[in-house]
Design an enzyme around this catalytic site. Sequence first.
Site, PDB file in Angstrom:
ATOM      1  CD  GLU A  51     -15.298 -10.210   2.932  1.00  0.00           C
ATOM      2  OE1 GLU A  51     -15.120 -10.433   1.818  1.00  0.00           O
ATOM      3  OE2 GLU A  51     -16.251  -9.681   3.201  1.00  0.00           O
ATOM      4  CG  ASP A  76     -11.054  -2.823   1.866  1.00  0.00           C
ATOM      5  OD1 ASP A  76     -11.037  -3.929   1.282  1.00  0.00           O
ATOM      6  OD2 ASP A  76     -10.421  -1.826   1.440  1.00  0.00           O
ATOM      7  CG  ASP A 125      -4.384  -6.249  -2.829  1.00  0.00           C
ATOM      8  OD1 ASP A 125      -5.179  -6.439  -3.772  1.00  0.00           O
ATOM      9  OD2 ASP A 125      -4.449  -5.268  -2.073  1.00  0.00           O
ATOM     10  CG  ASP A 159      -7.140 -14.162  -8.764  1.00  0.00           C
ATOM     11  OD1 ASP A 159      -7.254 -13.656  -7.633  1.00  0.00           O
ATOM     12  OD2 ASP A 159      -6.355 -13.725  -9.626  1.00  0.00           O
TER      13      ASP A 159
HETATM   14  C1  LIG Z   1      -8.315  -7.327  -4.620  1.00  0.00           C
HETATM   15  S1  LIG Z   1      -9.302  -6.451  -3.515  1.00  0.00           S
HETATM   16  C2  LIG Z   1     -10.520  -7.674  -3.003  1.00  0.00           C
HETATM   17  C3  LIG Z   1     -11.757  -7.032  -2.417  1.00  0.00           C
HETATM   18  C4  LIG Z   1     -12.897  -8.006  -2.103  1.00  0.00           C
HETATM   19  N1  LIG Z   1     -12.544  -8.937  -1.068  1.00  0.00           N
HETATM   20  C5  LIG Z   1     -13.324  -8.749  -3.355  1.00  0.00           C
HETATM   21  O1  LIG Z   1     -13.018  -9.945  -3.462  1.00  0.00           O
HETATM   22  O2  LIG Z   1     -13.960  -8.129  -4.213  1.00  0.00           O
HETATM   23  C6  LIG Z   1      -8.276  -6.346  -2.063  1.00  0.00           C
HETATM   24  C7  LIG Z   1      -8.857  -5.439  -0.997  1.00  0.00           C
HETATM   25  O3  LIG Z   1      -8.058  -5.500   0.154  1.00  0.00           O
HETATM   26  C8  LIG Z   1      -7.886  -4.206   0.669  1.00  0.00           C
HETATM   27  N2  LIG Z   1      -6.606  -4.224   1.407  1.00  0.00           N
HETATM   28  C9  LIG Z   1      -5.451  -4.794   0.994  1.00  0.00           C
HETATM   29  N3  LIG Z   1      -4.492  -4.653   1.932  1.00  0.00           N
HETATM   30  C10 LIG Z   1      -5.077  -3.968   2.956  1.00  0.00           C
HETATM   31  C11 LIG Z   1      -4.596  -3.507   4.212  1.00  0.00           C
HETATM   32  N4  LIG Z   1      -3.354  -3.741   4.625  1.00  0.00           N
HETATM   33  N5  LIG Z   1      -5.461  -2.852   5.009  1.00  0.00           N
HETATM   34  C12 LIG Z   1      -6.750  -2.626   4.603  1.00  0.00           C
HETATM   35  N6  LIG Z   1      -7.251  -3.036   3.428  1.00  0.00           N
HETATM   36  C13 LIG Z   1      -6.417  -3.706   2.617  1.00  0.00           C
HETATM   37  C14 LIG Z   1      -7.908  -3.280  -0.526  1.00  0.00           C
HETATM   38  O4  LIG Z   1      -8.311  -1.982  -0.173  1.00  0.00           O
HETATM   39  C15 LIG Z   1      -8.925  -3.978  -1.426  1.00  0.00           C
HETATM   40  O5  LIG Z   1     -10.237  -3.499  -1.257  1.00  0.00           O
END
Ligand SMILES: C[S@@+](CC[C@H](N)C(=O)[O-])C[C@H]1O[C@@H](n2cnc3c(N)ncnc32)[C@H](O)[C@@H]1O
Length: 246
Positions: A51, A76, A125, A159
Amino acid sequence: MAKNKLKSFEQLKSFENVIQPVYAEILNNDFHLKGKWAESFFKNTNPIVLELGCGKGEYTTGLAELNPDINYIGIDIKGARIWRGATTVIEKGLKNVAFIRSAIDPIQSFFSENEISEIWLTFSDPQPNKPKKRLSSSLFLNRYLSFLKPGAIIHLKTDSLILFDYTYCLVKENNFSIILKSNNVYSDDYLPDAIKNIQTFYEKKFISVGKKINYLEFIVNHHSTVIEPLEFGKCKVTTELQSVNL
Ligand SMILES: C[S@@+](CC[C@H](N)C(=O)[O-])C[C@H]1O[C@@H](n2cnc3c(N)ncnc32)[C@H](O)[C@@H]1O
């Protein structure tokens, strides 16, 4: 930094299910567990599922509970979120879970050819202005191809219509096989339970403000280099569908 955060960062160091590599360990593309997750970490030969951008790891832990014969690794960069996921795993006594606290960008350092069976991208993101940073971009998919088994499935739950449309167009452009596609997960009865019954932290937030949840499941093709969607404007099906539903 808040006291609680400092405490959880300190605790993370002692968690056996959390790996926090330092830069030097991944620099040469050969993290010590690369190619050895099954024998050295999980100590079994079960499939391994990732994941990416796991946040608090709801899919990693939820799926691990449902499927004890599959190993799950959540990745993450955010320590406090990894702490939450890892603590849940310890409380539940799950042995088939690991978390890596790292950027996903150098992911090829962690896994070797044919090591991974599936990937979940949960509420990644959307990066509206930086498509290459999307975890479903051709840049990242080509990295994933270096370690995915042939026929490996990728799940995208989001979303974001920007991310959904972009990924859908990329899948079409590259002739990948679509297994499932939904523009409103909670109204489509044919979807497997795991798509509806596991909700992430961000998913709950988006649902609470009335957003629809999209899902795309596809198989990547190992025979060619993944390319970006060239005619993105022509396949924005979801945006149109959703605007009718709103
Ligand atoms: C919008 S949050 C979603 C978190 C989780 N999957 C949820 O649905 O609650 C996006 C997550 O991706 C991680 N993330 C985004 N780009 C990343 C990268 N290049 N390397 C590590 N983590 C990343 C961020 O730290 C964040 O926790």
